[in-house]
Design a protein around this motif. Structure first.
Motif, PDB file in Angstrom:
ATOM      1  N   MET A  22       0.817  -1.192   0.000  1.00 51.88           N
ATOM      2  CA  MET A  22       0.000   0.000   0.000  1.00 51.88           C
ATOM      3  C   MET A  22       0.864   1.260   0.000  1.00 51.88           C
ATOM      4  N   ALA A  23       2.079   1.209   0.570  1.00 51.96           N
ATOM      5  CA  ALA A  23       2.940   2.377   0.666  1.00 51.96           C
ATOM      6  C   ALA A  23       3.366   2.897  -0.699  1.00 51.96           C
ATOM      7  N   ALA A  24       3.297   2.087  -1.739  1.00 49.56           N
ATOM      8  CA  ALA A  24       3.712   2.523  -3.070  1.00 49.56           C
ATOM      9  C   ALA A  24       2.824   3.632  -3.620  1.00 49.56           C
ATOM     10  N   ASP A  25       1.626   3.792  -3.099  1.00 51.06           N
ATOM     11  CA  ASP A  25       0.706   4.819  -3.572  1.00 51.06           C
ATOM     12  C   ASP A  25       1.078   6.220  -3.116  1.00 51.06           C
ATOM     13  N   LEU A  26       2.050   6.349  -2.240  1.00 53.06           N
ATOM     14  CA  LEU A  26       2.406   7.638  -1.673  1.00 53.06           C
ATOM     15  C   LEU A  26       3.142   8.487  -2.699  1.00 53.06           C
ATOM     16  N   ARG A  27       2.661   9.710  -2.884  1.00 49.77           N
ATOM     17  CA  ARG A  27       3.339  10.698  -3.751  1.00 49.77           C
ATOM     18  C   ARG A  27       4.151  11.602  -2.834  1.00 49.77           C
ATOM     19  N   ILE A  28       5.450  11.721  -3.115  1.00 50.99           N
ATOM     20  CA  ILE A  28       6.363  12.481  -2.260  1.00 50.99           C
ATOM     21  C   ILE A  28       6.732  13.788  -2.947  1.00 50.99           C
TER      22      ILE A  28
END
Length: 177
Positions: free
Chosen positions: A1-7
């Motif tokens: 799920m962490a891959a969805d994070l936009r930094i």
């Protein structure tokens, strides 16, 4: 799920309004009433690493830079402060992604002697698993116009252009972050 994070990495002026909306959700008045550091005056970050899910800020970390004194010798260091993740999104790797980006930005843009973070005891293992080491020395900060030891949190360090010290005295020559 962490891959969805936009930094994103932003300057403080453009990022802080977003961070200011997240802060009272993470550090509720009920929570703040029970922490020893609730009245500490913190230094403001120069930049923020922001982690977004769609258009919602869910995690962040501030980046600081400072000239300090280590056992009386000047050093240029960097630091991370204000690490927060929305309670509904904790334990999903978002803080780690934000911290990784902050560490990369520090290494590329600042190249400090070492980096410093103030850590509550329950977070020591989290940061230790991410490359930070416990500093066993004394840390002096400025609070309300006077310099004094900082008793509220531990200090952890991360190597930069130098191996981070394990002991000694760090004079922050300013407020903690």
């Amino acid at each position: 799920m962490a891959a969805d994070l936009r930094i994103e990495c932003r300057d403080a002026a453009s990022a802080y309004p977003e961070v200011a909306r997240l802060e009272p959700v993470v550090y509720t008045p009920e929570k703040m009433a029970h922490v020893a550091w609730h009245e500490v005056e913190w230094a403001h970050a120069e930049r923020w690493v922001l982690g977004w899910l769609d258009e919602r800020l869910v995690s962040c970390a501030g980046i600081h830079r400072r000239k300090i004194a280590l056992d009386g010798t000047p050093r240029a260091i960097a630091g991370i402060g204000g690490v927060m993740t929305h309670p509904d999104h904790q334990c999903r790797g978002y803080s780690t992604q934000v911290l990784d980006e902050a560490n990369a930005a520090i290494a590329a843009d600042i190249a400090p002697a070492f980096s410093l973070i103030f850590v509550e005891p329950h977070n020591v293992d989290f940061y230790a698993h991410r490359g930070w080491g416990v500093f066993e020395g004394e840390t002096i900060v400025e609070e309300r116009g006077r310099r004094r030891p900082f008793p509220y949190m531990g200090v952890m360090l991360r190597d930069g252009t130098e191996v981070a010290p394990e002991r000694g005295t760090i004079d922050m020559l300013g407020k903690p972050w």
